[in-house]
Design an enzyme around this catalytic site. Structure first.
Site, PDB file in Angstrom:
ATOM      1  CE  LYS A   1      17.942  12.164 -14.746  1.00  0.00           C
ATOM      2  NZ  LYS A   1      18.610  10.978 -14.144  1.00  0.00           N
TER       3      LYS A   1
ATOM      4  CB  THR B   1      16.656   8.704 -17.062  1.00  0.00           C
ATOM      5  OG1 THR B   1      17.533   8.312 -16.013  1.00  0.00           O
ATOM      6  CG2 THR B   1      15.536   7.682 -17.205  1.00  0.00           C
TER       7      THR B   1
ATOM      8  NE  ARG C   1     -18.364  32.023  -2.203  1.00  0.00           N
ATOM      9  CZ  ARG C   1     -18.112  30.734  -2.440  1.00  0.00           C
ATOM     10  NH1 ARG C   1     -17.832  29.923  -1.439  1.00  0.00           N
ATOM     11  NH2 ARG C   1     -18.177  30.260  -3.677  1.00  0.00           N
TER      12      ARG C   1
ATOM     13  CD  GLN D   1     -18.705  23.671  -7.814  1.00  0.00           C
ATOM     14  OE1 GLN D   1     -18.821  24.809  -7.332  1.00  0.00           O
ATOM     15  NE2 GLN D   1     -18.762  22.574  -7.074  1.00  0.00           N
TER      16      GLN D   1
ATOM     17  CG  HIS E   1     -12.351  27.653   2.465  1.00  0.00           C
ATOM     18  ND1 HIS E   1     -13.497  27.793   1.725  1.00  0.00           N
ATOM     19  CD2 HIS E   1     -12.008  26.340   2.367  1.00  0.00           C
ATOM     20  CE1 HIS E   1     -13.837  26.623   1.196  1.00  0.00           C
ATOM     21  NE2 HIS E   1     -12.944  25.732   1.579  1.00  0.00           N
TER      22      HIS E   1
END
Length: 297
Positions: free
Chosen positions: A12, A57, A176, A225, A253
């Protein structure tokens, strides 16, 4: 060439549960979305339609509500573990039960004892898998986590030194804005199947969340990363009860707006936040001396 049934499960999905603890002085709201997936000796229902081993379920959904009333909810990990154990202990055909819980936060309004407002988009998550082999005791592993934790560094991030080809238009940048919405899962080393003999889930979760935030803030990022690995490494280094961390980090971004047409400069102050498309960075950080366990992101 023969045709056979491969791995399968059923359950479920997205059982919505709001539990109110009505204390004498103040109330507490726990808002959960619960998912159940059961697997085991279920071949016949696929091949012949024999449902004699299939727990409906609808019964699974009702168990969620009944357990909330009978035992209370507690932490997401405790509730998921109690449900997973129940299905492997009571349903003969079930060899493995995976119960996932997403907790939606509410905060008190004006300090009043029974008034609340929904708190942002972040959710606490927990997934417990309980496996029972014939003739043996059940084993369980617990994966805690969070989703929708939005974070942003306005400096301390760069992206350069990447390969370029005929389709590359991205300019290198030495400073940035870095933003992401953290989806993190961390697996606990303990396999204790007793929900009443468990670690302090709340304290562990709070500490893990704070460590993720600190690692994101304190890491000078040359790539998302690198930030991902630093976050997972910090969590494992500081929390010995954890075996591995899985992170999914979309790169939200932010583009500097060109204000030249209006006769204005833009020294890194005005940005356009794009929601799609976005880079998606995913990875696992784990202790190499411990065995890995299959669990979902």
């Amino acid at each position: 060439m023969g045709i056979v049934l491969g791995p399968n499960r059923y359950g479920k999905a997205e059982v919505r549960l709001v539990h109110v603890e009505r204390g004498a002085e103040r109330h507490r709201v726990t808002d959960l979305t619960v998912g159940i997936a059961l697997s085991g000796e279920l071949t016949e229902t696929h091949l012949t339609g024999d449902n004699s081993r299939v727990l409906p379920t609808d019964s699974q959904k009702n168990t969620v509500y009944a357990f909330a009333r009978e035992f209370g909810v507690g932490t997401p990990e405790t509730f998921a573990l109690r449900l997973a154990r129940h299905f492997t202990d009571t349903v003969e055909a079930v060899r493995q039960a995976r119960v996932s819980v997403e907790q939606h936060a509410w905060q008190r309004t004006g300090g009043r004892p029974h008034s609340f407002s929904r708190a942002g988009g972040e959710a606490r998550t927990a997934t417990v898998t309980c496996r029972r082999e014939p003739g043996g005791p059940p084993a369980a592993w617990t994966v805690s986590g969070l989703s929708g934790l939005t974070v942003l560094n306005t400096s301390g991030s760069e992206f350069r030194g990447f390969p370029r080809d005929r389709y590359t238009t991205l300019a290198e940048t030495g400073d940035r804005l870095l933003a992401t919405s953290v989806d993190a899962r961390w697996r606990h080393t303990a396999t204790e199947p007793d929900p009443d003999a468990a670690p302090d889930w709340d304290a562990s979760h709070t500490a893990a969340r704070e460590l993720l935030l600190a690692a994101f803030a304190d890491t000078y990022s040359r790539s998302l990363q690198q930030t991902l690995y630093a976050m997972g490494q910090t969590l494992l280094r500081e929390r010995p009860e954890l075996a591995e961390v899985r992170l999914s980090l979309p790169n939200r971004h932010h583009f500097l707006v060109d204000l030249d047409p209006f006769g204005l400069d833009n020294p890194g102050e005005v940005f356009y936040a794009a929601d799609r498309p976005y880079g998606l960075i995913e990875g696992t950080v784990l202790r190499d001396e411990l065995p890995t366990v299959d669990f979902c992101w």
